[in-house]
Design a protein around this motif. Sequence first.
Motif, PDB file in Angstrom:
ATOM      1  N   GLN A  41       0.834  -1.201   0.000  1.00  0.00           N
ATOM      2  CA  GLN A  41       0.000   0.000   0.000  1.00  0.00           C
ATOM      3  C   GLN A  41       0.872   1.256   0.000  1.00  0.00           C
ATOM      4  O   GLN A  41       0.580   2.218  -0.703  1.00  0.00           O
ATOM      5  CB  GLN A  41      -0.937  -0.024   1.214  1.00  0.00           C
ATOM      6  N   GLN A  42       1.965   1.245   0.748  1.00  0.00           N
ATOM      7  CA  GLN A  42       2.869   2.397   0.781  1.00  0.00           C
ATOM      8  C   GLN A  42       3.489   2.629  -0.601  1.00  0.00           C
ATOM      9  O   GLN A  42       3.594   3.776  -1.056  1.00  0.00           O
ATOM     10  CB  GLN A  42       3.983   2.180   1.810  1.00  0.00           C
ATOM     11  N   ILE A  43       3.895   1.561  -1.260  1.00  0.00           N
ATOM     12  CA  ILE A  43       4.513   1.666  -2.584  1.00  0.00           C
ATOM     13  C   ILE A  43       3.507   2.220  -3.588  1.00  0.00           C
ATOM     14  O   ILE A  43       3.807   3.143  -4.353  1.00  0.00           O
ATOM     15  CB  ILE A  43       5.049   0.291  -3.040  1.00  0.00           C
ATOM     16  N   VAL A  44       2.305   1.669  -3.578  1.00  0.00           N
ATOM     17  CA  VAL A  44       1.268   2.109  -4.515  1.00  0.00           C
ATOM     18  C   VAL A  44       0.900   3.571  -4.255  1.00  0.00           C
ATOM     19  O   VAL A  44       0.776   4.369  -5.191  1.00  0.00           O
ATOM     20  CB  VAL A  44       0.026   1.194  -4.431  1.00  0.00           C
ATOM     21  N   MET A  45       0.720   3.946  -2.996  1.00  0.00           N
ATOM     22  CA  MET A  45       0.337   5.328  -2.698  1.00  0.00           C
ATOM     23  C   MET A  45       1.434   6.317  -3.071  1.00  0.00           C
ATOM     24  O   MET A  45       1.133   7.442  -3.487  1.00  0.00           O
ATOM     25  CB  MET A  45      -0.071   5.476  -1.232  1.00  0.00           C
ATOM     26  N   ALA A  46       2.681   5.929  -2.970  1.00  0.00           N
ATOM     27  CA  ALA A  46       3.769   6.815  -3.409  1.00  0.00           C
ATOM     28  C   ALA A  46       3.666   7.053  -4.916  1.00  0.00           C
ATOM     29  O   ALA A  46       3.842   8.186  -5.390  1.00  0.00           O
ATOM     30  CB  ALA A  46       5.127   6.218  -3.038  1.00  0.00           C
ATOM     31  N   ARG A  47       3.352   6.011  -5.667  1.00  0.00           N
ATOM     32  CA  ARG A  47       3.179   6.155  -7.120  1.00  0.00           C
ATOM     33  C   ARG A  47       1.959   7.020  -7.440  1.00  0.00           C
ATOM     34  O   ARG A  47       2.007   7.873  -8.326  1.00  0.00           O
ATOM     35  CB  ARG A  47       3.043   4.781  -7.773  1.00  0.00           C
ATOM     36  N   VAL A  48       0.873   6.795  -6.718  1.00  0.00           N
ATOM     37  CA  VAL A  48      -0.349   7.585  -6.918  1.00  0.00           C
ATOM     38  C   VAL A  48      -0.082   9.053  -6.591  1.00  0.00           C
ATOM     39  O   VAL A  48      -0.445   9.947  -7.366  1.00  0.00           O
ATOM     40  CB  VAL A  48      -1.509   7.016  -6.071  1.00  0.00           C
ATOM     41  N   ASP A  49       0.551   9.309  -5.455  1.00  0.00           N
ATOM     42  CA  ASP A  49       0.842  10.689  -5.052  1.00  0.00           C
ATOM     43  C   ASP A  49       1.696  11.400  -6.094  1.00  0.00           C
ATOM     44  O   ASP A  49       1.463  12.574  -6.410  1.00  0.00           O
ATOM     45  CB  ASP A  49       1.540  10.725  -3.691  1.00  0.00           C
ATOM     46  N   GLU A  50       2.688  10.694  -6.631  1.00  0.00           N
ATOM     47  CA  GLU A  50       3.552  11.296  -7.645  1.00  0.00           C
ATOM     48  C   GLU A  50       2.766  11.623  -8.912  1.00  0.00           C
ATOM     49  O   GLU A  50       2.940  12.686  -9.502  1.00  0.00           O
ATOM     50  CB  GLU A  50       4.724  10.359  -7.971  1.00  0.00           C
ATOM     51  N   ALA A  51       1.876  10.723  -9.327  1.00  0.00           N
ATOM     52  CA  ALA A  51       1.069  10.963 -10.527  1.00  0.00           C
ATOM     53  C   ALA A  51       0.085  12.122 -10.319  1.00  0.00           C
ATOM     54  O   ALA A  51      -0.202  12.875 -11.249  1.00  0.00           O
ATOM     55  CB  ALA A  51       0.317   9.691 -10.916  1.00  0.00           C
ATOM     56  N   LEU A  52      -0.440  12.256  -9.096  1.00  0.00           N
ATOM     57  CA  LEU A  52      -1.422  13.305  -8.812  1.00  0.00           C
ATOM     58  C   LEU A  52      -0.788  14.660  -8.492  1.00  0.00           C
ATOM     59  O   LEU A  52      -1.481  15.683  -8.511  1.00  0.00           O
ATOM     60  CB  LEU A  52      -2.321  12.887  -7.649  1.00  0.00           C
ATOM     61  N   LYS A  53       0.506  14.687  -8.207  1.00  0.00           N
ATOM     62  CA  LYS A  53       1.168  15.920  -7.775  1.00  0.00           C
ATOM     63  C   LYS A  53       0.888  17.110  -8.708  1.00  0.00           C
ATOM     64  O   LYS A  53       0.537  18.190  -8.227  1.00  0.00           O
ATOM     65  CB  LYS A  53       2.671  15.689  -7.637  1.00  0.00           C
ATOM     66  N   PRO A  54       0.986  16.962 -10.041  1.00  0.00           N
ATOM     67  CA  PRO A  54       0.728  18.120 -10.912  1.00  0.00           C
ATOM     68  C   PRO A  54      -0.693  18.669 -10.794  1.00  0.00           C
ATOM     69  O   PRO A  54      -0.915  19.864 -11.004  1.00  0.00           O
ATOM     70  CB  PRO A  54       0.976  17.583 -12.325  1.00  0.00           C
ATOM     71  N   SER A  55      -1.656  17.827 -10.436  1.00  0.00           N
ATOM     72  CA  SER A  55      -3.046  18.271 -10.314  1.00  0.00           C
ATOM     73  C   SER A  55      -3.318  18.966  -8.984  1.00  0.00           C
ATOM     74  O   SER A  55      -4.336  19.648  -8.840  1.00  0.00           O
ATOM     75  CB  SER A  55      -3.994  17.075 -10.452  1.00  0.00           C
ATOM     76  N   GLY A  56      -2.445  18.753  -8.003  1.00  0.00           N
ATOM     77  CA  GLY A  56      -2.658  19.305  -6.678  1.00  0.00           C
ATOM     78  C   GLY A  56      -3.689  18.530  -5.865  1.00  0.00           C
ATOM     79  O   GLY A  56      -4.079  18.971  -4.784  1.00  0.00           O
ATOM     80  N   LEU A  57      -4.125  17.396  -6.376  1.00  0.00           N
ATOM     81  CA  LEU A  57      -5.123  16.584  -5.683  1.00  0.00           C
ATOM     82  C   LEU A  57      -4.476  15.537  -4.793  1.00  0.00           C
ATOM     83  O   LEU A  57      -3.426  14.992  -5.133  1.00  0.00           O
ATOM     84  CB  LEU A  57      -6.025  15.854  -6.686  1.00  0.00           C
ATOM     85  N   THR A  58      -5.126  15.249  -3.677  1.00  0.00           N
ATOM     86  CA  THR A  58      -4.795  14.059  -2.893  1.00  0.00           C
ATOM     87  C   THR A  58      -5.634  12.924  -3.482  1.00  0.00           C
ATOM     88  O   THR A  58      -6.575  13.164  -4.252  1.00  0.00           O
ATOM     89  CB  THR A  58      -5.173  14.244  -1.416  1.00  0.00           C
ATOM     90  N   PHE A  59      -5.331  11.694  -3.098  1.00  0.00           N
ATOM     91  CA  PHE A  59      -6.099  10.579  -3.637  1.00  0.00           C
ATOM     92  C   PHE A  59      -7.553  10.642  -3.176  1.00  0.00           C
ATOM     93  O   PHE A  59      -8.465  10.361  -3.949  1.00  0.00           O
ATOM     94  CB  PHE A  59      -5.460   9.234  -3.269  1.00  0.00           C
ATOM     95  N   SER A  60      -7.805  11.054  -1.937  1.00  0.00           N
ATOM     96  CA  SER A  60      -9.192  11.124  -1.468  1.00  0.00           C
ATOM     97  C   SER A  60      -9.974  12.188  -2.233  1.00  0.00           C
ATOM     98  O   SER A  60     -11.140  11.977  -2.573  1.00  0.00           O
ATOM     99  CB  SER A  60      -9.253  11.366   0.043  1.00  0.00           C
ATOM    100  N   ARG A  61      -9.357  13.297  -2.550  1.00  0.00           N
ATOM    101  CA  ARG A  61     -10.039  14.327  -3.347  1.00  0.00           C
ATOM    102  C   ARG A  61     -10.268  13.832  -4.769  1.00  0.00           C
ATOM    103  O   ARG A  61     -11.327  14.070  -5.352  1.00  0.00           O
ATOM    104  CB  ARG A  61      -9.241  15.629  -3.328  1.00  0.00           C
ATOM    105  N   TYR A  62      -9.266  13.159  -5.303  1.00  0.00           N
ATOM    106  CA  TYR A  62      -9.417  12.571  -6.637  1.00  0.00           C
ATOM    107  C   TYR A  62     -10.585  11.581  -6.665  1.00  0.00           C
ATOM    108  O   TYR A  62     -11.429  11.619  -7.572  1.00  0.00           O
ATOM    109  CB  TYR A  62      -8.120  11.865  -7.075  1.00  0.00           C
ATOM    110  N   GLU A  63     -10.638  10.681  -5.679  1.00  0.00           N
ATOM    111  CA  GLU A  63     -11.704   9.679  -5.637  1.00  0.00           C
ATOM    112  C   GLU A  63     -13.083  10.320  -5.603  1.00  0.00           C
ATOM    113  O   GLU A  63     -14.008   9.862  -6.291  1.00  0.00           O
ATOM    114  CB  GLU A  63     -11.551   8.778  -4.409  1.00  0.00           C
TER     115      GLU A  63
END
Length: 188
Positions: A41-63
Amino acid sequence: MSRPRPLPQDPIAEAHRQWTAHGWGEVADGMAAVTSLVRAQQIVMARVDEALKPSGLTFSRYELLQLLSFSRTGAVPMAKASERLQVHPTSVTNTVDRLEAAGLVLRVPHPSDRRAILIEITEAGRALVAAATEALNSNVFALPGLAPDRLQALLELLAEFRRAAGDFDAGEDPAHWAPARDRVRSPD
């Protein structure tokens, strides 16, 4: 996406060995499974956070934005969002507060239930979630780190785990995990 340098040995395998050596062999597999899930989960969330960084969204906001974009009207009641996202209503309220401040969602009165509030996605929210989805699809979801047959097996195992934990109705058909390429999209 940059990846961290691999460790010289698997620390979870070493913990498993230590657990067994210290007399806890009967639970060492369970410890390793739980620890592996947490690390994955830590590995996946690091990848998700990096992909979302340009949008300024957290994963919960994205969801939440994605949930709204998938709805027929672009709006869902706050309580339904909480249920669908499997989070406490307070978490949805906090997420909506931030998205509303950014002009990505609006709170609107429910047309038939005076007690309910709808969360409605704005055009800016639609544009942002579309861009964020492209980034996630190309940088995370298209490259999950497993071959398709292994990914299918993982999905089935995790569904079995979640079902046993009471996450969803035990009567649900496990066939819903047929590979997406083998399914025809059903209209909402």
